[in-house]
Design a protein around this motif. Structure first.
Motif, short mmCIF file in Angstrom:
data_model
loop_
_atom_site.label_atom_id
_atom_site.label_comp_id
_atom_site.label_asym_id
_atom_site.label_seq_id
_atom_site.Cartn_x
_atom_site.Cartn_y
_atom_site.Cartn_z
N LEU A 183 -5.56 4.18 4.69
CA LEU A 183 -5.44 2.79 4.26
C LEU A 183 -5.62 1.80 5.41
O LEU A 183 -5.90 0.62 5.19
CB LEU A 183 -4.06 2.58 3.63
CG LEU A 183 -3.95 1.62 2.45
CD1 LEU A 183 -4.77 2.15 1.28
CD2 LEU A 183 -2.49 1.50 2.02
N ASN A 184 -5.45 2.26 6.64
CA ASN A 184 -5.47 1.37 7.79
C ASN A 184 -6.80 0.62 7.95
O ASN A 184 -6.82 -0.53 8.39
CB ASN A 184 -5.16 2.13 9.07
CG ASN A 184 -3.67 2.23 9.32
OD1 ASN A 184 -2.90 1.40 8.85
ND2 ASN A 184 -3.26 3.25 10.04
N ALA A 185 -7.89 1.27 7.60
CA ALA A 185 -9.19 0.60 7.73
C ALA A 185 -9.23 -0.66 6.86
O ALA A 185 -9.74 -1.71 7.27
CB ALA A 185 -10.31 1.55 7.34
N ASN B 166 -2.01 14.47 -10.52
CA ASN B 166 -3.47 14.62 -10.51
C ASN B 166 -3.96 15.15 -9.17
O ASN B 166 -4.85 16.02 -9.11
CB ASN B 166 -4.15 13.27 -10.79
CG ASN B 166 -4.28 12.97 -12.25
OD1 ASN B 166 -3.33 13.14 -13.00
ND2 ASN B 166 -5.43 12.49 -12.67
N GLY B 167 -3.40 14.62 -8.09
CA GLY B 167 -3.82 15.05 -6.77
C GLY B 167 -3.59 16.52 -6.53
O GLY B 167 -4.44 17.21 -5.93
N SER B 168 -2.44 17.03 -7.00
CA SER B 168 -2.13 18.45 -6.83
C SER B 168 -3.08 19.32 -7.65
O SER B 168 -3.53 20.37 -7.19
CB SER B 168 -0.68 18.72 -7.24
OG SER B 168 0.22 18.03 -6.41
N LEU B 169 -3.37 18.87 -8.85
CA LEU B 169 -4.28 19.64 -9.71
C LEU B 169 -5.69 19.64 -9.16
O LEU B 169 -6.38 20.67 -9.18
CB LEU B 169 -4.26 19.06 -11.12
CG LEU B 169 -2.93 19.21 -11.88
CD1 LEU B 169 -2.96 18.43 -13.19
CD2 LEU B 169 -2.63 20.67 -12.15
N ALA C 170 -5.68 -4.02 -1.84
CA ALA C 170 -4.80 -3.00 -1.29
C ALA C 170 -4.57 -1.88 -2.29
O ALA C 170 -4.61 -0.69 -1.95
CB ALA C 170 -3.46 -3.63 -0.89
N GLN C 171 -4.35 -2.24 -3.55
CA GLN C 171 -4.04 -1.23 -4.55
C GLN C 171 -5.28 -0.41 -4.95
O GLN C 171 -5.15 0.75 -5.33
CB GLN C 171 -3.41 -1.88 -5.78
CG GLN C 171 -1.97 -2.30 -5.55
CD GLN C 171 -1.12 -1.14 -5.06
OE1 GLN C 171 -0.93 -0.16 -5.78
NE2 GLN C 171 -0.62 -1.23 -3.84
N ALA D 269 -7.12 6.45 -2.02
CA ALA D 269 -6.58 7.34 -0.99
C ALA D 269 -5.59 8.33 -1.57
O ALA D 269 -5.60 9.52 -1.23
CB ALA D 269 -5.90 6.51 0.10
N ARG D 270 -4.73 7.85 -2.48
CA ARG D 270 -3.64 8.67 -3.00
C ARG D 270 -4.02 9.44 -4.25
O ARG D 270 -3.43 10.47 -4.57
CB ARG D 270 -2.43 7.77 -3.28
CG ARG D 270 -1.20 8.48 -3.81
CD ARG D 270 -0.63 9.43 -2.79
NE ARG D 270 0.29 10.37 -3.41
CZ ARG D 270 0.45 11.61 -3.02
NH1 ARG D 270 -0.24 12.08 -2.02
NH2 ARG D 270 1.31 12.40 -3.63
N GLY D 271 -5.01 8.94 -4.99
CA GLY D 271 -5.37 9.59 -6.25
C GLY D 271 -4.33 9.38 -7.32
O GLY D 271 -3.97 10.31 -8.05
#
Length: 418
Positions: free
Chosen positions: A51-53, A269-272, A331-332, A338-340
C-alpha cells in the motif's frame, strides 16, 4: 521502510524499556513523512507494504510497519506504550469493549471530523459509524471490514445438484442431503474460532437476544439460549460438522472436499486463492439465511478492525492525516487489491467480482449488520466462552453446564461494571 515480526522475548523487553521512559510525546505537527505503524496482524505486513506506493503518491505518507505475531504481547505492548513517549502514531485494535476502554481513558485520538467527511462524501455507510462512536464522538477508523458468510465448494454442490439456499429450511435440507451422500456439510474447529455457529444460530433466531448477551441483559442460561445450543448439539450428533480437532488448513479442507461449506469472514477469499481454488469456479459464497423466517431483515455478522491514533503520540497529526486518506476511494481500492477483501468504501473498486457483489448485496434494505461475537463480547466473558464452546464442540453433550460456566464469568464481569 522496514517490517519485522517481534518475538516474545523482544516484545517483553521493549515493553519494559518503554515503560521506563515515562511521559507522553508532544505532537510534532507533521502531515507528511514516515509514520510508525504497529499491528497485531504480522501476516498482513506484505499487504501494508504494498500500500505504501499509493499512500506515498496520494498523501506523501509511508508506513514503517512493526508486526506482532503474538496477540497478547501486542496488547500488552500497546497499553504500556500509552504511558511513554513512544505512543504509536497508528496502530490496530479491536472494536467493542476493548476500544471503549481506551476511549474512556482518553488514550486514542478523536476522528469525528474524518467520519463526518467520509459519510458526507458517501465513502462509508452511516450505520458503520456506530461501532466507533462513544458519547457522540468518533474514535479511530475502520482498517477493514469483513462479512461472515457461507463459502462452499462449487464442485460438490454441482455434483449433488444443490443450489444456494434462500431460507434456513433449505440450508438444513442441503446439510441432510450432503450427509446422506457421505459428505460432511460444515467445517468446525474446537480452537479459537469456536463461536461462528453459536453467533449464527442466536443472531439468526433473534438479533435482540444476541445483543442482550453482549450487554448483560440476557443470560447465557436463558431457556432460549439453551434451546439454541441443543439445536447445535443435535446437528453435531447428526454428523453435520467436520473433525473439530483436525489440523488440516480449512482452505485446503474445502478444496479437497473434507467438508462442503465453511462459515467464515470474507477475507477467506485470499486463503482459498492461496490454496489454488479459483473464485467463482471452484468456490462461491452466499449470505446465510436467517434461522427465523419471520425476521424482517437477514442478520449478517460484520467484523471491523480499527486503525487508531494514540492521543499522546508525537505523530498524532500524521496518524490522523493517514486515517483521513485511508477512508478515500483511492486508498480502499488499493487495499482491496492488496488484501483481496471487500472495501468498506462503496466508491472503491473491488478486485474480486464475487466480493464486489457481496458488498452490494449486504448494503441492501433486506439485510441488517450486527457486530461479530468476538468484538461484541467483553473480553473476560469472551475468553471463557471460546473455551466453553470449544469444549462443547469436542464433547457435545448437555449444553447447560457449559453455559453456566460462561454465565458465572458474565455475572462477575457485569457486577464489576455497576
Amino acid at each position: 521502510m522496514r517490517t519485522r515480526k517481534i518475538p516474545l522475548a523482544v516484545a517483553l523487553a521493549a515493553g519494559l524499556v518503554l515503560t521506563a521512559c515515562g511521559g507522553g510525546g508532544e505532537d510534532d505537527g507533521a502531515t507528511t513523512g514516515t509514520l510508525d505503524f504497529y499491528t497485531n496482524k504480522a501476516a498482513w505486513e506484505p499487504d501494508f507494504d504494498e500500500l505504501n506506493a499509493t499512500s506515498e503518491s496520494d498523501a506523501d505518507i509511508t508506513l514503517n510497519t512493526t508486526g506482532y505475531s503474538d496477540a497478547d504481547q501486542y496488547d500488552a505492548f500497546i497499553k504500556q506504550s500509552f504511558r511513554t513517549d513512544k505512543s504509536p502514531g497508528l496502530f490496530t485494535w479491536q472494536t467493542g469493549p476493548s476500544l471503549a476502554e481506551l476511549v474512556d481513558e482518553g488514550l486514542v485520538a478523536e476522528t469525528t471530523d474524518i467520519w463526518t467527511e467520509a459519510v458526507d462524501e458517501g465513502w462509508v455507510a452511516a450505520d458503520m459509524r456506530e461501532a466507533y462512536t462513544f458519547d457522540g464522538k468518533q474514535y479511530c477508523v475502520p482498517m477493514n471490514i469483513a462479512y461472515w458468510v457461507m463459502y462452499y465448494n462449487k464442485h460438490v454442490f454441482e455434483e449433488q445438484g444443490l443450489e444456494e439456499p434462500t431460507t434456513w429450511a433449505e440450508l438444513d435440507a442441503i446439510a441432510e442431503r450432503l450427509t446422506e451422500a457421505g459428505i460432511t456439510p460444515y467445517y468446525q474447529t474446537s480452537t479459537l474460532f469456536t463461536f461462528p455457529w453459536f453467533q449464527q444460530l442466536v443472531a439468526g433466531t433473534d438479533p435482540e437476544l444476541y445483543n442482550g448477551l453482549a450487554t448483560g441483559e440476557v443470560q447465557y442460561t436463558d431457556p432460549r439460549i439453551v434451546a439454541i445450543m441443543e439445536t447445535w448439539r443435535d446437528q453435531q450428533e447428526a454428523g453435520w460438522f467436520s473433525d473439530a480437532g483436525s489440523t488440516v488448513d480449512p482452505a485446503v479442507g474445502l478444496k479437497q472436499g473434507d467438508f462442503a461449506m465453511i462459515n467464515f469472514g470474507s477475507f477467506f477469499n485470499g486463503s482459498l486463492d492461496g490454496a489454488g481454488m479459483v473464485s467463482g469456479e471452484d468456490y462461491d459464497m452466499f449470505v446465510i439465511p436467517a434461522v427465523n423466517p419471520d425476521l424482517a431483515k437477514t442478520p449478517v455478522a460484520v467484523e471491523s478492525g480499527p486503525l487508531c491514533v494514540a492521543e499522546n503520540s508525537s505523530q498524532k497529526t500524521l496518524g490522523l492525516a493517514y486515517s483521513e486518506w485511508w477512508m478515500s476511494p483511492e486508498a480502499q481500492t488499493a487495499w482491496s487489491e492488496a488484501r483481496g477483501d471487500v472495501a468498506f468504501n462503496p466508491k472503491a473498486t473491488v478486485a474480486d467480482p464475487m466480493l464486489e457483489e457481496l458488498g452490494t448485496t449486504v448494503s441492501g434494505d433486506d439485510y441488517e449488520l450486527y457486530d461479530r461475537y468476538y468484538e461484541a463480547t467483553p473480553t473476560p466473558i469472551l475468553t471463557v466462552a471460546l473455551e466453553q464452546f470449544g469444549a462443547f464442540i469436542a464433547d457435545p453433550g448437555d449444553p447447560l453446564p457449559y453455559l453456566e460456566t460462561i454465565q458465572a464469568e458474565a455475572d462477575d464481569y457485569w457486577a464489576d461494571q455497576e
